[in-house]
Write a protein that holds these residues in place. Structure first.
Motif, mmCIF file in Angstrom:
data_model
loop_
_atom_site.group_PDB
_atom_site.id
_atom_site.type_symbol
_atom_site.label_atom_id
_atom_site.label_comp_id
_atom_site.label_asym_id
_atom_site.label_seq_id
_atom_site.Cartn_x
_atom_site.Cartn_y
_atom_site.Cartn_z
ATOM 1 N N CYS A 32 -45.379 9.839 21.179
ATOM 2 C CA CYS A 32 -44.236 10.782 20.793
ATOM 3 C C CYS A 32 -44.055 11.274 22.753
ATOM 4 N N GLU A 33 -44.669 10.597 23.609
ATOM 5 C CA GLU A 33 -43.922 10.407 25.021
ATOM 6 C C GLU A 33 -42.816 9.155 25.354
ATOM 7 N N ARG A 34 -42.538 8.682 24.225
ATOM 8 C CA ARG A 34 -41.699 7.627 24.550
ATOM 9 C C ARG A 34 -40.017 8.191 24.389
ATOM 10 N N PHE A 35 -40.510 8.801 23.239
ATOM 11 C CA PHE A 35 -39.259 9.493 21.896
ATOM 12 C C PHE A 35 -39.124 11.027 22.716
ATOM 13 N N GLY A 36 -39.364 11.362 24.073
ATOM 14 C CA GLY A 36 -39.179 12.561 24.089
ATOM 15 C C GLY A 36 -40.419 13.669 24.810
ATOM 16 N N ALA A 37 -41.563 13.515 23.976
ATOM 17 C CA ALA A 37 -41.959 14.888 24.492
ATOM 18 C C ALA A 37 -42.439 15.126 25.281
ATOM 19 N N GLN A 38 -42.551 16.133 25.793
ATOM 20 C CA GLN A 38 -43.518 16.201 27.782
ATOM 21 C C GLN A 38 -44.514 16.792 27.774
ATOM 22 N N GLY A 39 -45.468 16.112 26.461
ATOM 23 C CA GLY A 39 -46.812 16.810 26.509
ATOM 24 C C GLY A 39 -47.396 16.412 25.802
ATOM 25 N N ILE A 40 -48.660 16.328 25.645
ATOM 26 C CA ILE A 40 -48.932 16.355 24.197
ATOM 27 C C ILE A 40 -50.926 17.016 25.030
ATOM 28 N N THR A 41 -51.148 17.881 23.540
ATOM 29 C CA THR A 41 -51.990 18.503 22.665
ATOM 30 C C THR A 41 -53.027 18.219 22.348
ATOM 31 N N VAL A 42 -54.246 18.316 21.850
ATOM 32 C CA VAL A 42 -55.361 18.169 20.956
ATOM 33 C C VAL A 42 -56.209 19.464 21.394
ATOM 34 N N HIS A 43 -57.161 19.680 20.381
ATOM 35 C CA HIS A 43 -57.732 20.938 19.841
ATOM 36 C C HIS A 43 -59.388 20.306 19.092
ATOM 37 N N PRO A 44 -59.875 19.798 20.148
ATOM 38 C CA PRO A 44 -61.232 19.203 18.920
ATOM 39 C C PRO A 44 -61.924 20.071 18.745
ATOM 40 N N ARG A 45 -62.806 19.743 18.021
ATOM 41 C CA ARG A 45 -63.356 20.733 17.294
ATOM 42 C C ARG A 45 -64.875 20.789 16.780
ATOM 43 N N PRO A 46 -66.328 20.781 17.343
ATOM 44 C CA PRO A 46 -67.540 20.207 17.211
ATOM 45 C C PRO A 46 -67.704 19.181 16.018
ATOM 46 N N ASP A 47 -66.795 19.940 14.993
ATOM 47 C CA ASP A 47 -67.550 19.009 13.810
ATOM 48 C C ASP A 47 -66.570 17.100 13.713
ATOM 49 N N GLU A 48 -65.631 17.225 14.916
ATOM 50 C CA GLU A 48 -64.781 16.050 15.067
ATOM 51 C C GLU A 48 -63.471 15.829 13.864
ATOM 52 N N ARG A 49 -63.441 16.894 13.056
ATOM 53 C CA ARG A 49 -62.906 16.468 12.073
ATOM 54 C C ARG A 49 -61.668 15.488 12.075
#
Length: 238
Positions: A32-49
């Motif tokens: 994603c970075e290599r293709f031009g994205a300027q950031g990476i987002t993650v949203h971990p939740r307690p159940d790690e689904r």
């Protein structure tokens, strides 16, 4: 230009559905970075689904662009995770346990004292803080009192009404963004933004710094390919 942060939760969901490491979450983030994205987002939740806590450590070790970790700061494990990794930004989202996806912003007036305390915890660690809010002037003003650096406008209502009446759908967001700018707050946005509604949003929201997009972008990548899809989203923001 507004930055594009790609939320890779859905990649983790796909990986977890079969076990193993296919697709490779870290490789996708780097691509994603290599293709031009300027950031990476993650949203971990307690159940790690989808995003697992270990994923955050693995991603932090290699990401070169801005790393944004979203989540509910009422979960001590989430707070500890963020402090251990020190991302560029933490986005505070008031999710309930087991919630499928985010569906509302913080009441920055009702929870003012709590948010002020939590914002200070992260800012003292050198982490930029953004608070997830609905496009309501009073809530934007309340966000300022917490000491946050930015707000993230919750855009589900805009996306839901976009095809019915674009001007009406975006009106409260324009007002909220104008107020945020007056107060010196940075402006992010996210939730249900896609190739149909993103350009109009970006063109009409003043001082929009960053959008975080996951579900729609990953879905589009099934048809267009990941590299081409990221370029298509960047084009909407240019």
């Amino acid at each position: 230009m507004t930055k594009l942060s790609v939320n890779i939760n859905k990649i983790a969901t796909l990986r977890n559905s079969r076990g193993g490491n296919n697709p490779d979450l870290v490789k996708v983030a780097l691509d994603c970075e290599r293709f031009g994205a300027q950031g990476i987002t993650v949203h971990p939740r307690p159940d790690e689904r989808h995003i697992r806590y270990q994923d955050v450590f693995d991603l932090k070790a290699v990401i070169a662009t801005e790393f944004n970790i979203e989540g509910n700061c009422r979960e001590q494990k989430f707070v500890d995770l963020v402090l251990a990794n020190k991302p560029a930004q933490v986005t505070l989202v008031p999710d309930a346990e087991g919630q499928l996806t985010s569906n509302h912003g913080w009441d920055t007036l009702k929870h003012a004292d709590y948010l002020k305390e939590m914002v200070a915890v992260f800012k003292n660690a050198g982490i930029r803080v953004s608070i997830f809010v609905d496009p309501v002037i009073e809530l934007v003003e309340g966000a300022l009192a917490t000491g946050t650096d930015r707000i993230e406008l919750y855009t589900e209502a805009y996306a839901s009404h976009f095809h019915q009446n674009q001007a009406q759908a975006i009106a409260p967001y324009v007002k909220a963004a104008q107020k945020a700018s007056e107060l010196g707050l940075g402006i992010n946005a996210g939730h249900d933004l896609d190739l149909h509604n993103l350009k109009y949003f970006a063109q009409n929201i003043p001082n929009l710094l960053e959008v975080s997009i996951g579900h729609a972008l990953i879905s589009d990548a099934l048809y267009y390919g990941l590299e081409n899809t990221i370029q298509l989203y960047l084009k909407q923001l240019s």
